[in-house]
Write a protein that holds these residues in place. Structure first.
Motif, PDB file in Angstrom:
ATOM      1  N   LYS A   1      -0.473  -3.656   2.913  1.00  0.00           N
ATOM      2  CA  LYS A   1      -0.785  -2.737   4.141  1.00  0.00           C
ATOM      3  C   LYS A   1      -2.320  -2.402   4.482  1.00  0.00           C
ATOM      4  CE  LYS A   1       4.092  -1.365   5.333  1.00  0.00           C
ATOM      5  NZ  LYS A   1       4.664  -1.116   4.031  1.00  0.00           N
ATOM      6  N   ALA A   2      -2.836  -2.638   2.868  1.00  0.00           N
ATOM      7  CA  ALA A   2      -4.140  -2.323   3.264  1.00  0.00           C
ATOM      8  C   ALA A   2      -5.239  -2.667   3.644  1.00  0.00           C
ATOM      9  CB  ALA A   2      -5.117  -1.982   2.264  1.00  0.00           C
ATOM     10  N   LYS A   3      -6.520  -1.957   4.393  1.00  0.00           N
ATOM     11  CA  LYS A   3      -7.683  -2.858   5.521  1.00  0.00           C
ATOM     12  C   LYS A   3      -8.795  -2.725   3.926  1.00  0.00           C
ATOM     13  CE  LYS A   3     -10.244  -1.965  10.030  1.00  0.00           C
ATOM     14  NZ  LYS A   3      -9.697  -0.815  10.858  1.00  0.00           N
ATOM     15  N   ILE A   4      -9.234  -4.038   4.032  1.00  0.00           N
ATOM     16  CA  ILE A   4     -10.172  -4.460   2.799  1.00  0.00           C
ATOM     17  C   ILE A   4     -11.828  -4.950   4.100  1.00  0.00           C
ATOM     18  CG2 ILE A   4     -10.907  -5.613   0.946  1.00  0.00           C
ATOM     19  CD1 ILE A   4      -7.781  -4.394   0.851  1.00  0.00           C
TER      20      ILE A   4
ATOM     21  N   ASP B   1      -9.375   1.162   3.966  1.00  0.00           N
ATOM     22  CA  ASP B   1      -8.991   1.922   2.857  1.00  0.00           C
ATOM     23  C   ASP B   1      -9.313   1.533   1.587  1.00  0.00           C
ATOM     24  OD1 ASP B   1      -6.464   3.047   4.087  1.00  0.00           O
ATOM     25  OD2 ASP B   1      -5.913   0.900   4.193  1.00  0.00           O
ATOM     26  N   ALA B   2      -9.958   0.164   1.347  1.00  0.00           N
ATOM     27  CA  ALA B   2     -10.676  -0.123  -0.007  1.00  0.00           C
ATOM     28  C   ALA B   2     -11.965  -0.736   0.424  1.00  0.00           C
ATOM     29  CB  ALA B   2     -10.191  -0.816  -0.999  1.00  0.00           C
TER      30      ALA B   2
ATOM     31  N   ILE C   1      -3.231  -9.161   1.325  1.00  0.00           N
ATOM     32  CA  ILE C   1      -4.001  -7.846   1.864  1.00  0.00           C
ATOM     33  C   ILE C   1      -3.867  -7.241   3.299  1.00  0.00           C
ATOM     34  CG2 ILE C   1      -6.047  -8.097   0.328  1.00  0.00           C
ATOM     35  CD1 ILE C   1      -7.417  -8.844   3.037  1.00  0.00           C
ATOM     36  N   GLY C   2      -3.800  -6.507   4.132  1.00  0.00           N
ATOM     37  CA  GLY C   2      -3.670  -5.788   4.900  1.00  0.00           C
ATOM     38  C   GLY C   2      -4.016  -7.032   6.055  1.00  0.00           C
ATOM     39  N   GLU C   3      -5.374  -6.403   6.341  1.00  0.00           N
ATOM     40  CA  GLU C   3      -6.723  -7.252   6.714  1.00  0.00           C
ATOM     41  C   GLU C   3      -7.820  -6.987   6.194  1.00  0.00           C
ATOM     42  OE1 GLU C   3      -7.945  -5.321  10.556  1.00  0.00           O
ATOM     43  OE2 GLU C   3      -6.631  -3.713  10.809  1.00  0.00           O
TER      44      GLU C   3
ATOM     45  N   ILE D   1      -5.262   1.188  -4.651  1.00  0.00           N
ATOM     46  CA  ILE D   1      -4.520   1.367  -3.511  1.00  0.00           C
ATOM     47  C   ILE D   1      -2.709   0.774  -3.538  1.00  0.00           C
ATOM     48  CG2 ILE D   1      -4.068  -0.043  -1.826  1.00  0.00           C
ATOM     49  CD1 ILE D   1      -7.255   0.186  -1.473  1.00  0.00           C
ATOM     50  N   VAL D   2      -2.450   1.783  -3.290  1.00  0.00           N
ATOM     51  CA  VAL D   2      -0.457   1.763  -3.561  1.00  0.00           C
ATOM     52  C   VAL D   2       0.364   0.238  -3.253  1.00  0.00           C
ATOM     53  CG1 VAL D   2       1.813   2.644  -3.995  1.00  0.00           C
ATOM     54  CG2 VAL D   2      -0.472   4.410  -3.734  1.00  0.00           C
TER      55      VAL D   2
END
Lengths: 349, 428
Positions: free
Chosen positions: A227-230, A342-343, A305-307, A222-223
């Motif tokens: 901003k990633a939703k985990i 995203d992950a 992390i994003g959320e 993940i870049v």
């Protein structure tokens, strides 16, 4: 006593209609036997009657899969037979896949037992060996004389609800299903016998041929994690207290999806583990130890992390078959994708 | 080391005023056993009952099964490092109450205890249905955590088995078997023309109630080492674990390890049985690497031509099994591995969590996921309220009439990976 009923499926060639040039004919229902059905009727004996034969062109079937299946199923259903026989297809590829497809559909959609027959290298074998009894035949119609009694033997056992033995005994192609039985000797003696043979360079037969395993390619990194939703997914069996969906402690047949909107911490009062493979004391005291919701909430607050995704997915990995696990993931991975995750952090125990 | 194993055949078990053995009958005094067990302050109560072959009895939740034994000649005592002082055992003479067993029960974890049916279809799957069992249902004091409860139940079983074993001290055995393995070079020279074979004995050590003890040491904390096979017959290895019932090695299995017996049966005929390499099944990757490296090293160091590798448990230990197999084969030592399968209830899933082409000689104890219906029994020793949660059970496993539909995983010893049973599986 009325006779047992069989419906037989063959292609245009074996019906004597024609070869490749007639492969586009639509399904046709005829009363009684046609072509190889005659010999088959003889081998099945007097208690069984082939009441109808369905003939379909191989090209038509394979090019109009849904339509053709629907038409053939309706014809089979009309006669409501005790058994459905397709083929033998020998090494004819499109005929083999048609036989496999329709036999599986009859079995699954109509609940009528089915059997087909083909040469081991027919592509229909790999597609349907797990689902069907496929009697092993030679590679061309010249092998018909041997194929017919083999099909009839298995067909009669199926009709009479007899126990079906192993593949070599019954003449069908190995389906990859593991079946227990009691051997003559205990396992330890079998192991020593096997080792002695292996040491002498003699032939021995393993009781479990090793499968070839899938390799899953790791996902791309993940870049920007901020901003990633985990999402959290676990095979550690964490469930809301009381295990509302009764996920099994071992050999799970299901998974759970639970809302953690607003949940900042998993506590002894609210969550527990359903997993039967480890001492549950520490997981029950604090389920974050297996499903780290508290830490991810911290990371969310810090902006690392994003959320955190609002649902987590859970099952017990304990003795759960690979087949079940794969089916669970096939289903919820689609939901995770649709929800824009995203992950995934996958925790085990 | 040379060990004479003298069997006193026990054909029946009955209650009596004092514990004794007479004419092949084991008499058990409830008072004597209770007093022994209740010495432990962690135990609130113990219920003692008997279960014989053919009786309509279901025993559950079963934790361990232990055979009563006593050392009558040679160094040390039975269960060294735990019940007797930590002396090296395996020499001299040991007496066995053959046909009797102590069965410990208790809802320790709830998921990981098993079922023994003394008759019916379930009885076919467990070797313990053929024994005269002294069953102890052990209740802990209030608030005792599972690992303390496990230890208390383990010790209660071992103490009772040693106490009953003591009854055999002065009896004349009905049968004596002699087992002998010599020091390494001597043993190698005894049968120079036969292939040298060893046994790699994997012990369940996944931790958190998945433990095995070697001379009193938690086997998680050992590095692989070498034992004379006869040491194991004197109780050098003891079960302390709560894993799925079907493929955990109870203490009874360790004492009567059938791979050791079968290797001795061919010793001097087809093979030269050199000894046992014990190893563990720890959950950390570094431990798995270290232990499998060492088992492979030892097979080479001992000059073995072949080895049998046995597993305990499933899933995570499948990786240890395959690592051991792969690395031992890479040393040029031929292997046969003994395992069991989790192929799903329909048998169509892959059976192990790991695989390698080097594992081309496998013996299986069968598919643990196979369903079975256990009919109701007239008497239940223990309790049934946990049945739906047991590993191998599911919601609705316990039916209103008292019958149980579950996987054979719930049956103690059903798919044993020491090759104790005849059960196996084939591909259909």
């Amino acid at each position: 006593m009325s006779k047992f009923k069989v419906v037989h499926y063959i292609n245009q060639f074996f019906a004597g209609i024609g070869g490749e040039e007639k492969a586009d004919i639509k399904p046709e229902l005829r009363e009684g036997v046609v072509g190889p059905g005659m010999a088959l009727q003889g081998a099945l004996g007097e208690d069984v009657e082939i009441v109808a034969t369905i003939i379909c062109g191989d090209s038509y079937f394979n090019e109009n899969l849904e339509e053709a299946q629907k038409e053939v199923l309706a014809m089979v259903e009309k006669h409501n037979p005790d058994l459905f026989i397709a083929g033998p297809a020998f090494n004819a590829g499109r005929y083999g896949t048609a036989c496999g497809t329709i036999a599986k559909a009859v079995q699954n959609n109509l609940g009528i037992k089915s059997v087909t027959a083909m040469y081991i290298e027919n592509p229909g074998v790999d597609m349907y060996r797990k689902d069907l009894f496929i009697v092993e035949t030679g590679n061309s119609a010249a092998a018909m004389r041997k194929a017919v009694p083999a099909i009839a033997k298995l067909a009669l056992k199926l009709i009479n609800n007899e126990t079906i033995g192993g593949p070599s005994e019954e003449g069908y192609i190995e389906r990859g299903v593991r079946v227990n039985y009691f051997a003559d000797k205990i396992g330890a003696e079998r192991a020593v016998d096997m080792l002695v043979k292996k040491l002498k360079g003699e032939e021995f037969k393993t009781e479990y041929p090793m499968p070839v395993f899938d390799n899953v390619e790791p996902g791309k990194a993940i870049v920007d994690l901020s901003k990633a939703k985990i999402a959290l997914v676990t095979s550690g069996g964490i469930v809301p207290k009381g295990n509302p969906d009764k996920i099994e402690s071992s050999s799970a047949s299901k998974y759970g999806k639970y809302d953690i909107d607003g949940v900042m911490d998993l506590t002894e009062a609210t969550y527990e583990t359903a997993h039967g493979g480890y001492d549950p004391v520490y997981a029950n005291e604090d389920s974050d130890r297996v499903l780290p919701v508290d830490v991810l909430r911290d990371l969310e607050k810090e902006g690392a992390i994003g959320e955190l995704h609002r649902y987590f997915y859970t099952t017990t990995g304990n003795g759960t078959s690979v087949k079940n696990s794969r089916a669970f993931a096939d289903e919820f991975a689609q939901e995770l994708l649709a929800d824009g995750v995203d992950a995934v952090i996958l925790t085990s125990t | 080391m040379r060990l004479e194993l003298g069997e006193i055949l026990i054909s029946d078990v009955q209650f009596g005023d004092v514990c004794k053995v007479e004419n092949g009958i084991l008499y058990v005094s409830k008072e004597e056993i209770s007093a022994l067990v209740l010495e432990d302050e962690h135990i609130k109560s113990v219920e003692i009952d008997l279960a014989k072959p053919g009786e309509e009895v279901r025993i559950t939740p079963v934790k361990d099964v232990i055979q009563p034994r006593v050392k009558v000649e040679g160094k040390g005592g039975i269960f060294p490092g735990v019940i007797s002082e930590v002396e090296t055992v395996g020499e001299g003479r040991t007496h066995v109450l053959q046909g009797a067993a102590v069965v410990t029960c208790g809802k320790i974890v709830g998921f990981q205890e098993g079922i023994i049916d003394m008759t019916g279809p379930g009885a076919e799957y467990t070797p313990f249905s053929k024994l005269n069992n002294v069953v102890m249902v052990i209740e802990p004091v209030e608030g005792l955590k599972q690992h303390d409860y496990e230890r208390a139940a383990r010790m209660a079983g071992l103490k009772t088995a040693a106490f009953l074993g003591e009854l055999a001290r002065d009896l004349t055995p009905d049968k004596i078997d002699v087992y002998e393995t010599k020091p390494l070079f001597e043993q190698a020279n005894e049968y120079p023309d036969l292939p040298k074979v060893g046994y790699v004995y994997m012990l369940q050590t996944q931790g958190l109630l998945h433990d095995t003890y070697v001379y009193g040491v938690d086997a998680k904390k050992i590095v692989p080492t070498v034992l004379y096979p006869t040491e194991i017959m004197d109780g050098a290895i003891l079960s302390g674990n709560c894993v799925s019932a079907c493929d955990k090695n109870t203490t009874y299995h360790h004492l009567n390890n059938p791979i050791i017996k079968s290797l001795y049966a061919q010793h001097g005929k087809e093979i030269n049985f050199m000894g046992v390499i014990i190893t563990n099944e720890n959950v950390y990757l570094a431990d798995k690497h270290r232990s499998s490296n060492w088992t492979a090293k030892f097979t080479k160091y001992l000059g073995l031509d072949g080895a049998i590798v046995s597993q305990e448990g499933f899933g995570n230990p499948d990786t240890d099994l395959i690592m051991n197999c792969k690395k031992i084969e890479a040393e040029g030592v031929k292997t046969v591995i003994v395992t069991d399968e989790y192929a799903g209830r329909d048998g169509s899933s892959q059976s192990l969590a790991d695989a390698d082409p080097a594992a081309n000689a496998v013996v299986t104890g069968g598919n643990a996921n196979q369903l079975i219906v256990l009919p109701p029994m007239k008497k239940v020793i223990g309790m049934l309220d946990y049945t739906d949660k047991i590993a191998g059970g599911f919601a609705g496993s316990l039916r209103p009439d008292g019958s149980i539909e579950a996987e054979i995983q719930v049956i103690t010893g059903a798919t044993n990976e020491l090759g104790f049973n005849k059960l196996t599986a084939q591909t259909f």
